[in-house]
Design an enzyme around this catalytic site. Sequence first.
Site, mmCIF file in Angstrom:
data_model
loop_
_atom_site.group_PDB
_atom_site.id
_atom_site.type_symbol
_atom_site.label_atom_id
_atom_site.label_comp_id
_atom_site.label_asym_id
_atom_site.label_seq_id
_atom_site.Cartn_x
_atom_site.Cartn_y
_atom_site.Cartn_z
ATOM 1 N N ARG A 15 9.572 7.763 19.232
ATOM 2 C CA ARG A 15 10.345 8.234 18.076
ATOM 3 C C ARG A 15 10.638 9.726 18.223
ATOM 4 N NH1 ARG A 15 6.381 6.319 13.413
ATOM 5 N NH2 ARG A 15 4.925 6.859 15.051
ATOM 6 N N LYS A 75 4.343 12.488 15.393
ATOM 7 C CA LYS A 75 2.886 12.312 15.415
ATOM 8 C C LYS A 75 2.172 13.652 15.374
ATOM 9 C CE LYS A 75 1.028 8.885 15.596
ATOM 10 N NZ LYS A 75 0.717 7.943 14.485
ATOM 11 N N TYR A 94 3.565 13.817 10.619
ATOM 12 C CA TYR A 94 2.380 13.030 10.270
ATOM 13 C C TYR A 94 1.176 13.717 10.876
ATOM 14 C CZ TYR A 94 5.194 9.007 8.833
ATOM 15 O OH TYR A 94 6.067 8.178 8.185
ATOM 16 N N HIS A 96 -2.573 12.940 9.532
ATOM 17 C CA HIS A 96 -3.780 12.117 9.397
ATOM 18 C C HIS A 96 -5.033 12.918 9.754
ATOM 19 C CE1 HIS A 96 -1.430 8.600 8.477
ATOM 20 N NE2 HIS A 96 -0.675 8.838 9.517
ATOM 21 N N GLU A 118 2.301 12.203 5.328
ATOM 22 C CA GLU A 118 1.628 11.096 4.647
ATOM 23 C C GLU A 118 0.977 11.467 3.329
ATOM 24 O OE1 GLU A 118 0.547 12.457 7.428
ATOM 25 O OE2 GLU A 118 -1.591 12.870 7.260
ATOM 26 N N VAL A 179 2.275 -1.956 3.306
ATOM 27 C CA VAL A 179 2.021 -2.717 4.540
ATOM 28 C C VAL A 179 1.770 -4.185 4.196
ATOM 29 C CG1 VAL A 179 0.358 -3.101 6.417
ATOM 30 C CG2 VAL A 179 1.143 -0.786 5.918
ATOM 31 N N VAL A 239 -5.489 -1.599 3.993
ATOM 32 C CA VAL A 239 -5.924 -0.828 2.817
ATOM 33 C C VAL A 239 -5.626 0.658 3.024
ATOM 34 C CG1 VAL A 239 -7.764 -2.395 2.126
ATOM 35 C CG2 VAL A 239 -8.277 -0.532 3.695
ATOM 36 N N VAL A 267 -4.147 -2.554 10.728
ATOM 37 C CA VAL A 267 -3.089 -1.546 10.577
ATOM 38 C C VAL A 267 -3.694 -0.221 10.108
ATOM 39 C CG1 VAL A 267 -0.848 -1.058 9.519
ATOM 40 C CG2 VAL A 267 -1.470 -3.412 10.024
ATOM 41 N N ALA A 268 -4.771 -0.303 9.349
ATOM 42 C CA ALA A 268 -5.401 0.909 8.801
ATOM 43 C C ALA A 268 -6.195 1.692 9.844
ATOM 44 C CB ALA A 268 -6.306 0.546 7.625
ATOM 45 N N ASP A 270 -5.233 3.865 11.767
ATOM 46 C CA ASP A 270 -4.858 5.287 11.782
ATOM 47 C C ASP A 270 -5.656 6.084 10.750
ATOM 48 O OD1 ASP A 270 -3.574 4.121 9.630
ATOM 49 O OD2 ASP A 270 -1.815 5.399 9.769
ATOM 50 N N VAL A 299 -3.469 -0.838 17.250
ATOM 51 C CA VAL A 299 -2.556 0.237 17.660
ATOM 52 C C VAL A 299 -2.318 1.170 16.475
ATOM 53 C CG1 VAL A 299 -0.209 0.739 18.459
ATOM 54 C CG2 VAL A 299 -1.475 -1.174 19.457
HETATM 55 N N1 LIG Z 1 -1.125 1.590 12.460
HETATM 56 C C1 LIG Z 1 0.049 2.019 12.059
HETATM 57 O O1 LIG Z 1 0.957 2.182 12.860
HETATM 58 C C2 LIG Z 1 0.315 2.283 10.603
HETATM 59 C C3 LIG Z 1 1.605 2.483 10.144
HETATM 60 C C4 LIG Z 1 1.807 2.661 8.764
HETATM 61 C C5 LIG Z 1 0.706 2.639 7.897
HETATM 62 N N2 LIG Z 1 -0.542 2.484 8.403
HETATM 63 C C6 LIG Z 1 -1.740 2.425 7.558
HETATM 64 O O2 LIG Z 1 -1.737 1.195 6.823
HETATM 65 C C7 LIG Z 1 -2.576 1.333 5.694
HETATM 66 C C8 LIG Z 1 -1.873 0.804 4.440
HETATM 67 O O3 LIG Z 1 -0.760 1.633 4.128
HETATM 68 P P1 LIG Z 1 0.168 1.336 2.867
HETATM 69 O O4 LIG Z 1 1.375 2.187 3.018
HETATM 70 O O5 LIG Z 1 0.349 -0.115 2.683
HETATM 71 O O6 LIG Z 1 -0.703 1.919 1.677
HETATM 72 P P2 LIG Z 1 -0.547 1.552 0.130
HETATM 73 O O7 LIG Z 1 -1.166 2.659 -0.632
HETATM 74 O O8 LIG Z 1 0.852 1.150 -0.187
HETATM 75 O O9 LIG Z 1 -1.443 0.257 -0.021
HETATM 76 C C9 LIG Z 1 -2.815 0.265 0.120
HETATM 77 C C10 LIG Z 1 -3.356 -0.812 -0.761
HETATM 78 O O10 LIG Z 1 -4.730 -0.958 -0.452
HETATM 79 C C11 LIG Z 1 -5.354 -1.329 -1.675
HETATM 80 N N3 LIG Z 1 -6.786 -1.137 -1.541
HETATM 81 C C12 LIG Z 1 -7.505 0.020 -1.557
HETATM 82 N N4 LIG Z 1 -8.818 -0.246 -1.418
HETATM 83 C C13 LIG Z 1 -8.920 -1.606 -1.322
HETATM 84 C C14 LIG Z 1 -9.988 -2.497 -1.186
HETATM 85 N N5 LIG Z 1 -11.261 -2.069 -1.145
HETATM 86 N N6 LIG Z 1 -9.710 -3.823 -1.095
HETATM 87 C C15 LIG Z 1 -8.443 -4.289 -1.148
HETATM 88 N N7 LIG Z 1 -7.385 -3.481 -1.301
HETATM 89 C C16 LIG Z 1 -7.628 -2.158 -1.386
HETATM 90 C C17 LIG Z 1 -4.705 -0.429 -2.702
HETATM 91 O O11 LIG Z 1 -4.901 -0.912 -4.016
HETATM 92 C C18 LIG Z 1 -3.249 -0.492 -2.257
HETATM 93 O O12 LIG Z 1 -2.512 -1.495 -2.923
HETATM 94 C C19 LIG Z 1 -2.920 2.823 5.639
HETATM 95 O O13 LIG Z 1 -4.195 3.018 6.174
HETATM 96 C C20 LIG Z 1 -1.869 3.469 6.497
HETATM 97 O O14 LIG Z 1 -2.295 4.711 7.029
HETATM 98 C C21 LIG Z 1 -0.752 2.322 9.742
#
Ligand SMILES: NC(=O)c1ccc[n+]([C@@H]2O[C@H](COP(=O)([O-])OP(=O)(O)OC[C@H]3O[C@@H](n4cnc5c(N)ncnc54)[C@H](O)[C@@H]3O)[C@@H](O)[C@H]2O)c1
Length: 380
Positions: A15, A75, A94, A96, A118, A179, A239, A267-268, A270, A299
């Site tokens: 990107r 990044k 970003y 983190h 973020e 997500v 989450v 996904v979390a 990161d 990833v």
């Molecule tokens: N790996 C990647 O490439 C990548 C890319 C984008 C986002 N992410 C990560 O994905 C994750 C989710 O992002 P998002 O944008 O959906 O966030 P978001 O805030 O929209 O959603 C997170 C959800 O998790 C819920 N949550 C919190 N604690 C919880 C628990 N104990 N049990 C169940 N649900 C719980 C919250 O209520 C919320 O609805 C983040 O960690 C973000 O950094 C990773």
Amino acid sequence: MIVGVPKEIKQSEYRVALTPAGVTMLAAAGHRILVETGAGIGSGFEDNDYIREGAEILGTAAEVWSQADMIMKVKEPLTEEFVYFREGMLLFTYLHLAAAPDLTRALVDTGVTAIAYETIQLANGSLPLLTPMSEVAGRMSVQVGAQFLETFNGGRGVLLGGVPGVPPAEVIIIGGGVVGTNAAKIALGMGADVVILERSADRMRYLDDVFGGRIRTLMSSPYHIAEAAARADLLIGAVLIPGARAPHLVTEPMVQAMKKGSVIVDVAVDQGGSIATVDHPTTHKDPIYVKHGVVHYAVANIPGAVPRTSTFALTNVTISYALELANRGMDAVRRSVPLQKGVNTHQGKVTYEPVAEAVGLPYSPLDKWLESIPYDQLQP
Ligand SMILES: NC(=O)c1ccc[n+]([C@@H]2O[C@H](COP(=O)([O-])OP(=O)(O)OC[C@H]3O[C@@H](n4cnc5c(N)ncnc54)[C@H](O)[C@@H]3O)[C@@H](O)[C@H]2O)c1
């Protein structure tokens, strides 16, 4: 202001922080834009596409970093980029930082003002610069999960949608935010059985409404997570606790009890990972490992696999903030609460509380700084 766009150097990151359309907008506002040669190639933009819109192309990252007042990236800077940090530089990317103590220390030690995409937050609590990448990652999580469920990729040989006479796969999603919702859309579209575990009752009501009862929601608790994980063909960790490390909601014994050949997509990762057995992030080149017979995909930059879509989606939302910062410098921060939430380090201090807590450095609220600086010194 001089805005610099270096080429991303993280492995498998294609990107870029600015599209030619973004250059048009910044140039029209009177700014100089310096783009490192080849920065846009991974997303399908040639140097000439940038030049046509008014950018200058520089031959090295060092030239871009040293001449720009504000660096726009995708990044977080890697160790080899720390040498470019200098006092007063604006870094918009970003970051983190909660999971990156060394980077946080380098930013603090050099006095960089680091604004993390973020943590920019609107009044309704949403994170507008995280949303598009979460949409991409959520949709991709099911696409890659389906792929690794195939036998020749190490999975248990299950088709997400099943076929008539054969039940579909169970997709368990922990976290029903951006997500999780996007993952659910794709999984439903592929015909899977979808369960979302959430801790917010309001969010579950919303999900139940928008999916018209076609998914099931479950209150997130250790009991329900254990039960759901044992049934899962594909388990997606989605989450978020803004700015903080993700909690380990799926424990190692829960993973041990999962079906052999099932797939975890955390996904979390990161934010440190939401599954106890996800102890390191993986890369697009080497995306999986197997632990307790379960395929783990972790990833940290999933959207990097579809860089063109991701670059457009990202710059659609960053450009208005970049323009404000370029037009007004730090005064843009004073005027905008969402941008204030984005400032993670400033003048040698950590100004975002969850990051300070996570990396063990003192927290220094930005409000103090905003009050102490005379308004006229904030002009760019
Ligand atoms: N790996 C990647 O490439 C990548 C890319 C984008 C986002 N992410 C990560 O994905 C994750 C989710 O992002 P998002 O944008 O959906 O966030 P978001 O805030 O929209 O959603 C997170 C959800 O998790 C819920 N949550 C919190 N604690 C919880 C628990 N104990 N049990 C169940 N649900 C719980 C919250 O209520 C919320 O609805 C983040 O960690 C973000 O950094 C990773």
